[in-house]
Scaffold this motif. Structure first.
Motif, short mmCIF file in Angstrom:
data_model
loop_
_atom_site.label_atom_id
_atom_site.label_comp_id
_atom_site.label_asym_id
_atom_site.label_seq_id
_atom_site.Cartn_x
_atom_site.Cartn_y
_atom_site.Cartn_z
N UNK A 81 0.85 -1.19 0.00
CA UNK A 81 0.00 0.00 0.00
C UNK A 81 0.88 1.24 0.00
N UNK A 82 0.51 2.21 -0.83
CA UNK A 82 1.10 3.54 -0.77
C UNK A 82 -0.03 4.46 -0.33
N UNK A 83 0.33 5.53 0.41
CA UNK A 83 -0.73 6.37 0.97
C UNK A 83 -0.35 7.84 0.99
N UNK A 84 -1.39 8.67 0.95
CA UNK A 84 -1.25 10.11 1.07
C UNK A 84 -1.83 10.50 2.42
N UNK A 85 -1.02 11.07 3.32
CA UNK A 85 -1.59 11.57 4.57
C UNK A 85 -2.50 12.77 4.27
N UNK A 86 -3.65 12.81 4.88
CA UNK A 86 -4.59 13.91 4.69
C UNK A 86 -5.12 14.36 6.04
N UNK A 87 -5.73 15.52 6.04
CA UNK A 87 -6.42 16.02 7.23
C UNK A 87 -7.67 16.71 6.73
N UNK A 88 -8.70 15.93 6.45
CA UNK A 88 -9.93 16.44 5.87
C UNK A 88 -10.79 17.10 6.94
N UNK A 89 -11.40 18.21 6.57
CA UNK A 89 -12.35 18.87 7.47
C UNK A 89 -13.59 17.98 7.54
N UNK A 90 -13.95 17.54 8.73
CA UNK A 90 -15.06 16.59 8.84
C UNK A 90 -14.60 15.24 8.33
N UNK A 91 -15.32 14.21 8.67
CA UNK A 91 -14.93 12.86 8.29
C UNK A 91 -16.13 12.12 7.70
N UNK A 92 -15.93 11.40 6.59
CA UNK A 92 -17.03 10.61 6.06
C UNK A 92 -17.38 9.46 7.01
N UNK A 93 -18.61 8.97 6.93
CA UNK A 93 -19.01 7.85 7.79
C UNK A 93 -18.41 6.53 7.30
N UNK A 94 -18.54 5.53 8.12
CA UNK A 94 -18.14 4.18 7.68
C UNK A 94 -19.09 3.76 6.56
N UNK A 95 -18.53 3.30 5.45
CA UNK A 95 -19.35 2.74 4.37
C UNK A 95 -18.47 1.88 3.48
N UNK A 96 -19.04 0.84 2.95
CA UNK A 96 -18.35 -0.10 2.07
C UNK A 96 -17.00 -0.48 2.68
N UNK A 118 -2.12 -1.22 15.63
CA UNK A 118 -2.97 -1.84 16.65
C UNK A 118 -3.69 -3.09 16.15
N UNK A 119 -3.47 -3.46 14.91
CA UNK A 119 -4.13 -4.64 14.37
C UNK A 119 -4.86 -4.34 13.07
N UNK A 120 -5.83 -5.19 12.74
CA UNK A 120 -6.60 -5.00 11.51
C UNK A 120 -7.29 -3.64 11.54
N UNK A 121 -7.38 -3.01 10.37
CA UNK A 121 -7.93 -1.65 10.29
C UNK A 121 -9.03 -1.60 9.23
N UNK A 122 -10.29 -1.49 9.64
CA UNK A 122 -11.36 -1.35 8.65
C UNK A 122 -11.22 -0.02 7.91
N UNK A 123 -11.37 -0.08 6.60
CA UNK A 123 -11.25 1.10 5.74
C UNK A 123 -12.46 1.20 4.82
N UNK A 124 -12.73 2.41 4.34
CA UNK A 124 -13.75 2.61 3.32
C UNK A 124 -13.10 2.39 1.96
N UNK A 125 -13.53 1.37 1.24
CA UNK A 125 -13.04 1.15 -0.12
C UNK A 125 -13.92 2.01 -1.02
N UNK A 126 -13.31 3.08 -1.60
CA UNK A 126 -14.15 4.02 -2.34
C UNK A 126 -13.77 4.16 -3.81
N UNK A 127 -12.78 3.42 -4.27
CA UNK A 127 -12.40 3.53 -5.67
C UNK A 127 -11.53 2.39 -6.13
N UNK A 128 -11.28 2.38 -7.45
CA UNK A 128 -10.47 1.32 -8.05
C UNK A 128 -9.67 1.92 -9.20
N UNK A 129 -8.38 1.59 -9.23
CA UNK A 129 -7.53 1.94 -10.37
C UNK A 129 -8.04 1.15 -11.57
#
Length: 144
Positions: free
Chosen positions: A47-62, A103-114
């Motif tokens: 995994x490669x990642x971009x650190x972000x600091x978004x105003x507000x946070x989306x809910x858990x989904x997908x 801390x262990x497994x991390x649930x993430x929102x899968x929101x796109x696909x290359x």
């Protein structure tokens, strides 16, 4: 909606957002980091990642703790899940992995696909970032 990730050392990836995560897609679209730096993830392997600091946070989904080649994810420390450190990121997977953090497994929102035609390119970019270190990336909306 489609996003373009253009990498400083070469290569442009096209991501199509997932209809199963509309709130995450809209939120990321509203807060795109136009110029950012992308890094190799320490805990989630390919995994490669971009650190972000978004105003507000989306809910858990997908959500999932499993990522496939080409998956694009959003993660922040979900409320009431564990101690908050402020980590938040948009990740791109260049291989299948169990998504983890310290801390262990991390649930993430899968929101796109290359785009599948770019799987070899996402693998090459991921390997490059892993071997050569972080690099600049421009992210932009290419289609509403």
């Amino acid at each position: 909606m489609r996003l373009e990730f253009k990498f400083q050392r070469g290569g442009t990836l096209i991501v199509t957002t997932d209809k199963e995560a509309p709130k995450t897609s809209q939120h990321v679209k509203s807060h795109l980091p136009p110029d950012a730096k992308i890094y190799q993830a320490r805990w989630s392997g390919k995994e490669i990642f971009i650190p972000v600091n978004l105003a507000g946070k989306p809910p858990r989904e997908h959500q999932s703790i499993r990522a496939s080649l080409g998956d694009v994810i959003y993660f922040h420390e979900w409320e009431d899940a564990y101690e908050q450190t402020g980590f938040e990121a948009i990740g791109l997977f260049y291989g299948p992995e169990i998504v983890r953090e310290w801390r262990g497994d991390a649930p993430v929102n899968v929101f796109g696909k290359v785009d599948p035609s770019q799987f070899d390119l996402v693998k090459a970019i991921g390997e490059r970032v892993w071997r050569e270190g972080g690099e600049g990336v421009e992210v932009r909306l290419i289609e509403a």
